[in-house]
Design a protein around this motif. Structure first.
Motif, PDB file in Angstrom:
ATOM      1  N   ALA A 192       0.831  -1.213   0.000  1.00 34.59           N
ATOM      2  CA  ALA A 192       0.000   0.000   0.000  1.00 34.59           C
ATOM      3  C   ALA A 192       0.861   1.258   0.000  1.00 34.59           C
ATOM      4  O   ALA A 192       0.519   2.256  -0.644  1.00 34.59           O
ATOM      5  CB  ALA A 192      -0.926  -0.011   1.214  1.00 34.59           C
ATOM      6  N   GLY A 193       1.989   1.203   0.713  1.00 27.91           N
ATOM      7  CA  GLY A 193       2.881   2.360   0.745  1.00 27.91           C
ATOM      8  C   GLY A 193       3.492   2.652  -0.615  1.00 27.91           C
ATOM      9  O   GLY A 193       3.773   3.819  -0.936  1.00 27.91           O
ATOM     10  N   TRP A 194       3.724   1.631  -1.414  1.00 23.42           N
ATOM     11  CA  TRP A 194       4.210   1.849  -2.774  1.00 23.42           C
ATOM     12  C   TRP A 194       3.095   2.371  -3.681  1.00 23.42           C
ATOM     13  O   TRP A 194       3.328   3.231  -4.535  1.00 23.42           O
ATOM     14  CB  TRP A 194       4.753   0.545  -3.348  1.00 23.42           C
ATOM     15  CG  TRP A 194       6.146   0.206  -2.920  1.00 23.42           C
ATOM     16  CD1 TRP A 194       7.120   1.056  -2.502  1.00 23.42           C
ATOM     17  CD2 TRP A 194       6.720  -1.112  -2.884  1.00 23.42           C
ATOM     18  NE1 TRP A 194       8.269   0.367  -2.208  1.00 23.42           N
ATOM     19  CE2 TRP A 194       8.056  -0.960  -2.434  1.00 23.42           C
ATOM     20  CE3 TRP A 194       6.255  -2.385  -3.176  1.00 23.42           C
ATOM     21  CZ2 TRP A 194       8.921  -2.052  -2.283  1.00 23.42           C
ATOM     22  CZ3 TRP A 194       7.107  -3.464  -3.031  1.00 23.42           C
ATOM     23  CH2 TRP A 194       8.427  -3.302  -2.582  1.00 23.42           C
ATOM     24  N   ILE A 195       1.890   1.826  -3.482  1.00 24.42           N
ATOM     25  CA  ILE A 195       0.786   2.164  -4.379  1.00 24.42           C
ATOM     26  C   ILE A 195       0.388   3.633  -4.243  1.00 24.42           C
ATOM     27  O   ILE A 195       0.108   4.308  -5.252  1.00 24.42           O
ATOM     28  CB  ILE A 195      -0.425   1.242  -4.104  1.00 24.42           C
ATOM     29  CG1 ILE A 195      -0.133  -0.172  -4.612  1.00 24.42           C
ATOM     30  CG2 ILE A 195      -1.686   1.797  -4.767  1.00 24.42           C
ATOM     31  CD1 ILE A 195      -1.201  -1.184  -4.236  1.00 24.42           C
ATOM     32  N   ARG A 196       0.346   4.139  -3.024  1.00 30.74           N
ATOM     33  CA  ARG A 196      -0.178   5.497  -2.801  1.00 30.74           C
ATOM     34  C   ARG A 196       0.493   6.548  -3.680  1.00 30.74           C
ATOM     35  O   ARG A 196      -0.208   7.320  -4.355  1.00 30.74           O
ATOM     36  CB  ARG A 196      -0.052   5.872  -1.312  1.00 30.74           C
ATOM     37  CG  ARG A 196      -1.171   5.307  -0.446  1.00 30.74           C
ATOM     38  CD  ARG A 196      -1.183   5.941   0.933  1.00 30.74           C
ATOM     39  NE  ARG A 196      -0.004   5.581   1.703  1.00 30.74           N
ATOM     40  CZ  ARG A 196       0.104   4.500   2.457  1.00 30.74           C
ATOM     41  NH1 ARG A 196      -0.913   3.655   2.544  1.00 30.74           N
ATOM     42  NH2 ARG A 196       1.205   4.255   3.140  1.00 30.74           N
ATOM     43  N   PRO A 197       1.813   6.642  -3.729  1.00 30.58           N
ATOM     44  CA  PRO A 197       2.396   7.666  -4.613  1.00 30.58           C
ATOM     45  C   PRO A 197       2.273   7.314  -6.091  1.00 30.58           C
ATOM     46  O   PRO A 197       2.179   8.219  -6.936  1.00 30.58           O
ATOM     47  CB  PRO A 197       3.868   7.703  -4.177  1.00 30.58           C
ATOM     48  CG  PRO A 197       4.130   6.373  -3.567  1.00 30.58           C
ATOM     49  CD  PRO A 197       2.854   5.964  -2.913  1.00 30.58           C
ATOM     50  N   LEU A 198       2.284   6.021  -6.415  1.00 32.91           N
ATOM     51  CA  LEU A 198       2.236   5.632  -7.827  1.00 32.91           C
ATOM     52  C   LEU A 198       0.935   6.056  -8.486  1.00 32.91           C
ATOM     53  O   LEU A 198       0.930   6.509  -9.639  1.00 32.91           O
ATOM     54  CB  LEU A 198       2.423   4.112  -7.963  1.00 32.91           C
ATOM     55  CG  LEU A 198       3.843   3.592  -7.708  1.00 32.91           C
ATOM     56  CD1 LEU A 198       3.841   2.067  -7.643  1.00 32.91           C
ATOM     57  CD2 LEU A 198       4.799   4.078  -8.795  1.00 32.91           C
ATOM     58  N   VAL A 199      -0.183   5.915  -7.789  1.00 30.71           N
ATOM     59  CA  VAL A 199      -1.467   6.263  -8.410  1.00 30.71           C
ATOM     60  C   VAL A 199      -1.639   7.776  -8.518  1.00 30.71           C
ATOM     61  O   VAL A 199      -2.530   8.243  -9.245  1.00 30.71           O
ATOM     62  CB  VAL A 199      -2.657   5.642  -7.646  1.00 30.71           C
ATOM     63  CG1 VAL A 199      -2.576   4.122  -7.687  1.00 30.71           C
ATOM     64  CG2 VAL A 199      -2.722   6.145  -6.208  1.00 30.71           C
ATOM     65  N   ARG A 200      -0.780   8.542  -7.829  1.00 25.31           N
ATOM     66  CA  ARG A 200      -0.841  10.002  -7.948  1.00 25.31           C
ATOM     67  C   ARG A 200       0.042  10.528  -9.069  1.00 25.31           C
ATOM     68  O   ARG A 200      -0.035  11.700  -9.424  1.00 25.31           O
ATOM     69  CB  ARG A 200      -0.431  10.656  -6.620  1.00 25.31           C
ATOM     70  CG  ARG A 200      -1.389  10.398  -5.469  1.00 25.31           C
ATOM     71  CD  ARG A 200      -1.160  11.395  -4.343  1.00 25.31           C
ATOM     72  NE  ARG A 200       0.179  11.281  -3.772  1.00 25.31           N
ATOM     73  CZ  ARG A 200       0.487  10.542  -2.708  1.00 25.31           C
ATOM     74  NH1 ARG A 200      -0.459   9.842  -2.108  1.00 25.31           N
ATOM     75  NH2 ARG A 200       1.723  10.516  -2.244  1.00 25.31           N
ATOM     76  N   ARG A 201       0.901   9.678  -9.630  1.00 23.68           N
ATOM     77  CA  ARG A 201       1.789  10.119 -10.700  1.00 23.68           C
ATOM     78  C   ARG A 201       0.980  10.392 -11.971  1.00 23.68           C
ATOM     79  O   ARG A 201      -0.025   9.728 -12.250  1.00 23.68           O
ATOM     80  CB  ARG A 201       2.850   9.063 -11.003  1.00 23.68           C
ATOM     81  CG  ARG A 201       3.704   8.667  -9.812  1.00 23.68           C
ATOM     82  CD  ARG A 201       4.630   9.798  -9.382  1.00 23.68           C
ATOM     83  NE  ARG A 201       5.498   9.372  -8.295  1.00 23.68           N
ATOM     84  CZ  ARG A 201       5.440   9.814  -7.050  1.00 23.68           C
ATOM     85  NH1 ARG A 201       4.525  10.722  -6.723  1.00 23.68           N
ATOM     86  NH2 ARG A 201       6.282   9.378  -6.137  1.00 23.68           N
TER      87      ARG A 201
END
Length: 257
Positions: free
Chosen positions: A201-210
């Motif tokens: 989840a910690g990886w996903i959070r910034p990735l979906v904001r890119r």
């Protein structure tokens, strides 16, 4: 679009994230041709869904994946000693592994339990990899009388880990733990079993904001720098190599078509 991808996979979409779980825990999520077919279908569907930015790959039950189905190898070579069916299986394995690596979305492997053979290949072709700190890895092909010729895993492992360490692991067939996998960069992160999902989840959070375009082009650039020319890629012949070894073993057992 993903509703027909079952029962060997559990596929769930959560907004910009597609969660794909190997879903045959009764056999340790072994990799069969039908499973490869379903994974190929999922990866093809992802290409037509611009809203998806991340794909996670995990396994149901006690183990992530116990590797390829050796009984299927024997059955296919018995059905067609020419090796054509095995070659086709090799092509499908390569399609899945290439699909994970070359997809425009970021792929995340979430592994636990035992990660063996083809399971290692699935993980190493993902962009980011996290494992429970009690998981175990092994590349047992040589001990089983098989070449490391599945999905293009060998050059990927050499590139991601390094030739010297991979040579040792393949020649000895030794298992290694999660901490060793992290030191080798087979894994980027390790965590207690109940905290692995938090890492994902910690990886996903910034990735979906890119920005989607920037994410796609960045991954394409990383792949371009990492990949060798396909014209010089000997792993394109892996299906032929695996078929020839299995055919020789088939004949050595005194089985004549």
């Amino acid at each position: 679009m993903f509703d027909n991808i079952k029962p060997l996979l559990d596929v769930r979409r959560d907004d910009h994230v597609l969660h794909v779980r190997l879903n045959t825990p009764e056999n340790g999520n072994i990799v069969t041709e039908p499973l490869l077919d379903e994974l190929i279908s999922v990866l093809a569907a992802v290409r037509t869904e611009p809203g998806i930015r991340v794909l996670t790959l995990s396994g149901a039950g006690d183990d992530f994946c116990l590797g390829a189905d050796r009984h299927e190898f024997d059955r296919l070579i018995a059905e067609d000693p020419s090796g054509a069916l095995i070659q086709n299986l090799g092509v499908k394995a390569r399609q899945v592994c290439d699909g994970l690596a070359m997809s425009s979305v970021v792929t995340i492997a979430r592994v636990h339990g035992r990660v063996i053979g083809a399971g290692v290949a699935f993980a190493i072709f993902c962009d980011l990899r996290v494992g429970a700190d009690d998981c175990r890895f092994r590349m047992p092909e040589l001990a089983l009388g098989l070449p490391v010729a599945w999905g293009g895993a060998l050059p990927r492992l050499v590139h991601e880990v390094g030739a010297a360490r991979i040579r040792e692991l393949i020649l000895t067939g030794d298992s290694f733990d999660a901490e060793t996998a992290r030191e080798l960069t087979v894994l980027h992160r390790t965590a207690p079993p109940d905290e692995v999902d938090a890492v994902v989840a910690g990886w996903i959070r910034p990735l979906v904001r890119r920005a989607p375009g920037a994410l796609r082009t960045t991954k394409a650039a990383l792949n371009a720098h990492a990949g060798a020319s396909r014209f010089a890629d000997a792993t394109l012949l892996e299906g032929d190599l695996l078929a020839s070894v299995l055919a020789a073993r088939h004949y050595a057992r005194g089985v004549v078509p």
